[in-house]
Enzyme design. Structure first.
Site, PDB file in Angstrom:
ATOM      1  N   CYS A 331      -2.249   7.642   3.325  1.00  0.00           N
ATOM      2  CA  CYS A 331      -3.090   7.245   4.453  1.00  0.00           C
ATOM      3  C   CYS A 331      -4.564   7.142   4.021  1.00  0.00           C
ATOM      4  CB  CYS A 331      -2.905   8.200   5.626  1.00  0.00           C
ATOM      5  SG  CYS A 331      -3.426   7.478   7.209  1.00  0.00           S
ATOM      6  N   HIS A 427       3.113   8.975   6.684  1.00  0.00           N
ATOM      7  CA  HIS A 427       3.086  10.436   6.725  1.00  0.00           C
ATOM      8  C   HIS A 427       4.526  10.933   6.756  1.00  0.00           C
ATOM      9  CE1 HIS A 427      -1.202  10.758   7.263  1.00  0.00           C
ATOM     10  NE2 HIS A 427      -1.162   9.907   8.259  1.00  0.00           N
TER      11      HIS A 427
END
Length: 489
Positions: A331, A427
């Site tokens: 991310c 994630h």
């Protein structure tokens, strides 16, 4: 419907773990249970099935209840992105950015949202276990409170106060709370739990009785140190009880700790691998010579990237790459690895554009829209599943070399031409044992841990079993039913 709220004598007394354990214990008894936290502050979040985000602890507590996470389980979430500013999430969606002063003035208006979510969540279930935030003893924050007594009194939910004996002073902490809070608030507290006791709980009998005598509250139990809690996802701080390097740990993976590090529970599956030593590198410390570097997510990528440079970690990362060793960015860490990050609208701070670390041939453009979705797919010949939670979009030649593909066939992430540097927006990428094994195989070590979800589930069952032995759950359940009776009356 019954309800019960756990509040603490301070932060980090173990409320989140106890709520999760109680949720699993009561669910194991056949009850329909739901977790609830009126207000949370954390940069570790999870995505719900309906495309919202809630605190990671409430997602874990939903797992404990064996139900899908819902935005109503954590209606107000604050995600710090600067020293004095936070992103405000209400019922799973971004409602803006708040300075600390504005939050204190405006939070009372959010009580309506909190109570609406609590009512929706309560409908059709047997029990709601509520987690407070911080401590009701912070009387300077009482006016406009929605996290502790402000909620408890508005919803008429009985409270159990949790004290942490491991940090010391638990008698003063519990009795002192009774002394400083408003009498009407104190009337909401019906008892206490002593948490994190190491050794024989019988040794605390005199202290336990002293708390009962001085506070006027009954004790509901002394909870021993819950070793299995280390297997639950991290939320508020990087876990200190990390496995240390040993002869049995064949590879070492390092992750630098930036000021706005987020969703660092992505690293938990690595931390629990027997063959891996995970080193969380604090500020002021060079990144050591390790087998792999992982850059975790960030709530404010551009400021954290500046911090990486200020620490000299960019030099360490490039030297690591020159030695032919892999780097993985997740991310915000993925965004940092690129050529540039542009923030023309000042989403994370002052508007502008900064150079990235230049290890991936990509560029990131931040926008006000936020991607929130669950994803699954395959990478490196193995399945993955997780969720995306990020601002903006990333493009560039390296994305034509994705790490894998989502279930809909779209590419995911990017890889450098030499194959050493990878980035992903997923994630939970390493949660499935098959996917984790594929990454660790590149380091010459075999993964032996289970899917992370199975590890979490086993830990919750172990914690619930301990609570069954050391806590008067029948009395807690009877107390929770008072809230239901009041509502019916």
């Amino acid at each position: 419907m019954g309800a019960l709220m756990l509040q603490g004598t301070g932060s980090d007394v173990g409320k989140s773990v106890l709520v999760a354990g109680l949720c699993r214990a009561f669910a194991n008894r056949g009850l329909s249970v739901r977790p609830f936290k009126p207000q949370n502050m954390s940069n570790n979040a999870a995505v719900t099935a309906d495309g919202g985000e809630i605190g990671r602890a409430q997602a874990t507590q939903a797992i404990a209840c064996r139900v899908e996470p819902s935005v109503d389980m954590n209606p107000v979430l604050l995600k710090p992105q600067g020293d004095r500013t936070s992103q405000l999430i209400v019922r799973g969606q971004v409602r803006g950015t708040l300075a600390a002063a504005r939050w204190r003035e405006g939070r009372e208006g959010l009580l309506v949202d909190v109570l609406d979510s609590f009512e929706r969540l309560s409908t059709g279930c047997d029990l709601v276990v509520v987690e407070g935030a911080g401590s009701p003893a912070e009387i300077n924050l009482r006016a406009g409170d929605i996290a502790n007594m402000g909620f408890a009194r508005a919803a008429e939910v009985p409270v159990i106060l949790v004290g942490d004996i491991d940090r010391g002073g638990v008698i003063a902490a519990i009795v002192g709370t009774r002394t400083v809070i408003d009498p009407a608030d104190a009337a909401m507290i019906h008892g206490f739990l002593v948490n994190k006791f190491r050794g024989d709980p019988a040794l605390f009998n005199d202290g336990y009785r002293a708390i009962e005598a001085r506070s006027g509250w009954r004790g509901y139990g002394v909870v021993p140190w819950l070793a299995d809690a280390v297997r639950l996802p991290s939320e508020d701080a990087v876990i200190l009880e990390r496995p240390s390097a040993s002869a049995q740990r064949r590879v070492t993976i390092a992750c630098p700790i930036t000021p706005r590090i987020a969703n660092f529970d992505d690293l938990d599956p690595l931390r629990l691998e027997p063959g891996v030593a995970l080193v969380m590198v604090p500020p002021g410390t060079p990144i050591p010579d390790v087998d792999m570097i992982v850059l975790a997510g960030s709530k404010a990528t551009i400021p954290d990237l500046a911090f990486v440079r200020a620490q000299g970690w960019d030099i360490d990362i490039r030297a690591h790459h020159r030695r032919g060793k892999p780097v993985l960015g997740l991310c915000g860490g993925y965004q940092m690895l690129g050529r540039s990050i542009a923030d023309p609208d000042g989403i994370e701070g002052p508007a502008g554009r900064v150079d990235g670390l230049g290890l991936l041939d990509i560029d990131t453009f931040l926008t006000g829209s936020k991607t929130l979705e669950r994803v699954r797919g395959r990478a490196q010949g193995a399945a993955f599943e997780g969720y995306e939670m990020h601002m903006g979009a990333t493009t560039g030649p390296a994305t034509t070399r994705p790490i894998g593909h989502r279930a809909d066939g779209s590419p995911e992430g990017a890889t450098s031409a030499d194959g050493l540097v990878s980035g992903s927006y997923v994630h939970g990428l390493l949660a499935l044992a098959e996917q984790r094994a594929a990454w660790l195989a590149r380091l010459g070590v075999a993964a032996s841990g289970p899917d992370h979800g199975a590890s979490i589930d086993a830990a919750l069952d172990a914690i619930a079993a301990t609570l069954e032995r050391h806590v008067d759950l029948d009395a807690l359940l009877a107390l929770s039913e008072r809230a239901g009776h009041r509502e019916r009356d």
